[in-house]
Every structure is written in structure tokens, then in C-alpha cells.
Motif scaffolding. Sequence first.
Motif, PDB file in Angstrom:
ATOM      1  N   PRO A  84      59.054  51.458  34.009  1.00 41.36           N
ATOM      2  CA  PRO A  84      60.214  50.775  34.575  1.00 41.36           C
ATOM      3  C   PRO A  84      59.882  49.869  35.748  1.00 41.36           C
ATOM      4  N   VAL A  85      58.708  50.016  36.327  1.00 40.79           N
ATOM      5  CA  VAL A  85      58.312  49.178  37.463  1.00 40.79           C
ATOM      6  C   VAL A  85      57.453  48.036  36.934  1.00 40.79           C
ATOM      7  N   ARG A  86      58.041  46.861  36.867  1.00 38.43           N
ATOM      8  CA  ARG A  86      57.314  45.714  36.326  1.00 38.43           C
ATOM      9  C   ARG A  86      56.294  45.204  37.331  1.00 38.43           C
ATOM     10  N   THR A  87      55.073  45.012  36.867  1.00 35.38           N
ATOM     11  CA  THR A  87      53.996  44.569  37.739  1.00 35.38           C
ATOM     12  C   THR A  87      53.930  43.045  37.764  1.00 35.38           C
ATOM     13  N   LEU A  95      52.692  54.396  30.998  1.00 40.90           N
ATOM     14  CA  LEU A  95      53.171  55.740  30.688  1.00 40.90           C
ATOM     15  C   LEU A  95      52.378  56.367  29.544  1.00 40.90           C
ATOM     16  N   ASP A  96      51.668  55.543  28.789  1.00 41.72           N
ATOM     17  CA  ASP A  96      50.899  56.032  27.643  1.00 41.72           C
ATOM     18  C   ASP A  96      49.497  56.447  28.068  1.00 41.72           C
ATOM     19  N   GLU A  97      48.881  57.308  27.270  1.00 41.92           N
ATOM     20  CA  GLU A  97      47.515  57.765  27.554  1.00 41.92           C
ATOM     21  C   GLU A  97      46.566  56.567  27.612  1.00 41.92           C
ATOM     22  N   LYS A 105      47.962  48.787  20.897  1.00 45.05           N
ATOM     23  CA  LYS A 105      46.655  48.780  21.558  1.00 45.05           C
ATOM     24  C   LYS A 105      46.557  47.689  22.630  1.00 45.05           C
ATOM     25  N   ILE A 106      47.638  47.512  23.388  1.00 48.77           N
ATOM     26  CA  ILE A 106      47.645  46.551  24.489  1.00 48.77           C
ATOM     27  C   ILE A 106      48.083  47.259  25.759  1.00 48.77           C
ATOM     28  N   ARG A 107      47.688  46.706  26.911  1.00 49.54           N
ATOM     29  CA  ARG A 107      48.059  47.281  28.198  1.00 49.54           C
ATOM     30  C   ARG A 107      49.315  46.630  28.763  1.00 49.54           C
ATOM     31  N   SER A 285      64.291  56.216  36.556  1.00 53.77           N
ATOM     32  CA  SER A 285      63.626  54.977  36.153  1.00 53.77           C
ATOM     33  C   SER A 285      64.423  53.754  36.596  1.00 53.77           C
ATOM     34  N   ILE A 286      65.737  53.848  36.524  1.00 59.16           N
ATOM     35  CA  ILE A 286      66.583  52.733  36.958  1.00 59.16           C
ATOM     36  C   ILE A 286      66.352  52.455  38.434  1.00 59.16           C
ATOM     37  N   LYS A 287      66.377  53.493  39.254  1.00 58.86           N
ATOM     38  CA  LYS A 287      66.137  53.299  40.693  1.00 58.86           C
ATOM     39  C   LYS A 287      64.747  52.741  40.954  1.00 58.86           C
ATOM     40  N   ARG A 288      63.761  53.319  40.309  1.00 64.29           N
ATOM     41  CA  ARG A 288      62.386  52.854  40.538  1.00 64.29           C
ATOM     42  C   ARG A 288      62.215  51.394  40.120  1.00 64.29           C
ATOM     43  N   GLY A 289      62.776  51.053  38.982  1.00 61.52           N
ATOM     44  CA  GLY A 289      62.597  49.705  38.474  1.00 61.52           C
ATOM     45  C   GLY A 289      63.227  48.638  39.342  1.00 61.52           C
TER      46      GLY A 289
END
Length: 326
Positions: A84-87, A95-97, A105-107, A285-289
Motif C-alpha cells: 500500500p505504500v507506493r515507492t 509483500l511477496d516472498e 516475476k517482477i518487483r 493499509s489505507i492509513k499507511r498508503g
Amino acid sequence: MAIEERFGKVATTEDTHEVSETGAFVRQDNHFVTPFGEGEGELPVEAGRYRLIWTPLCPWATRQVIALKLLGLEDAISVGKVSPVRTENGWEFSLDEGGVDPVLKIRYLPEIYAATDPEYEGRATVPTVVDLKTRKVVNNDYHRLTNYWETAWKPFHKPGVPDLYPEDLRTEIDELNVILFHEVNNGVYKAGFAQSQKEYEAAYDVLFQRLDWLEERLSKGRYLFGDRLTDSDIRLYVTLARFDVAYYFSHKTNRNRIADFDNLWNYAKDLYTIPAFKEATDFDSIKRGYLLGSHGHNPYNILPLGPDVSIWDEPNNRDEKFGKRI
């Protein structure tokens, strides 16, 4: 090589291409708008072929997940989730392994946009639908995407699901959805991302005039169209769910909280009791984002402790006013 060098720095909502000369926020158009259907040039409806990328921060993306859950399409449409936090590099699969989407298969989401259209210069947005056969973005048209799940994807609906886009109401639903988008869903962003006092105040006034109108409308029926749950309810809900925990502060839409409206508040709580709505609503997630990262204008990344979201589980009065839910 840095992702900015490979794909260009991802635009933010405050970049000049989304702000008019008067300081008004003007949201970018959707680029990938091919509809689903059986017609020539349309996207074929095939279970297992597409992956929907979303984040619980985004209202446009969350309404896709609500629709999928209500219609029983979760087995037909693959779903991936970005943080939820856009870089500064765009939406990230942190959030994925390993920080990589297990299917694509993308970051970073901009990677699949660049692979689809190297000339594309806009933001990589959610929701995004990727065709897994071609590994290309095929749709990010949040204006119409829920309508495709509701119509073109009917062959894959589970038995007994609600008709969210009934033919006899489609014209009225479409008309209301246009109002909801311009004056409520995007209205909060017009206020929050305005870069002049005049444009901020104009957006603020339109937003609350429309919320007052909706408050009156919801005094007459359980949902926006009487006792029938429709696509419009999904669209209004996602803004209401973000209002008190984020928009009230981050977007300066602070005349009233949604909890200060009798009908809007009880309507929102009533929808929250439906599993599809509740499961797609992540208040943290809403607050964090909205309050951390590139969205937040929060240099020390301090996350507010409140408000208390347990009040969403308190009883509502919609059964008392309109009878048991059908």
C-alpha cells in the motif's frame, strides 16, 4: 541498473502533468481500455488467463476485489497484491516472498507497463489486468472494469450471486456512477491534490454538497437503488471506507466525518457486514498508503494511532429502517 534508468521515474499525483494552470488536480486518463467480450478486438473471457493487480490502499482497485468476491470470480481471475505504500519506483511487490510477484516475476509494477508499451509515459496504476498468455497489460480502465466482471464474465459467476448491474437500471447506474466519480470518488483527490486555495475550496464544496445529497437519498432506501445492491454501492463504499481514517486529514476534507452522517454512516457499516466488503477493507493499509511514503507529505513517516476502526463493527440501523436484508 536503477529502475528509473530502465523505465523512467514513476510520476506521482502531484506531478505537473496532472495539475492545471489554475492549480486543479486533473487525473490522467486510463491507457489500456480494451473491453472484455466476444466482439472483434475485445479481450477473450477465459478463466485462468488474467491476473488482477491491486492494493487495499486504492479505492479503484479495491472495488474490483469486492466485485470478484461478490460474484464468485476468485477462481477465474488470478489476483496479485502490491504494497500500500507506493515507492518512488512505483507500486512494489514487497509483500511477496523475495519482493517479487510469484506469477509475473517482477518487483515493480512499472516493469510490466514498460514491457507492454515502451512509449507509455504515464503512471503504472492499479487496478491493472495482465494477460498471462502474452505477459502484457491489457486493461487498467477502472471506470468500466467492474462492469465487465458483472456482464462479460457472467459465465463464470457462482450460482445465486447478486445482479450488480441489472439491465433495467443500467442507464441510471451509469448516470449515478459518473456523478460519484467526479464529485465523490475523485472529488476527495481534487481537494487533496489541489495546488491553489481556490481550486481546493471549489472541490471541497462540491464534495460535501454531494455527500449531503447522498445522505438524503439513503434516508429513503437501504442502498442507492432501494433494496437492490448494485455496482454504484461498491463505488460509493470504497470512498466512505477511506474517509475518516485518511481523507479527512490527508486530503483536507474535514467539514464532517462520515461517522457524523446518520444515513451514510449506517449504510457504510451495513455494507461492511457483507464479507466481500469487509475482506477487501484493510484500514491499516489505507492509513499507511495515504500517510506514509510518496503519498503522504509526512517527512518523519509518523503513523497516526487513530481513529478507532472498531466502530465499523458496531450495529447499524438499516434493518430497523428498511427490514431484513434481501
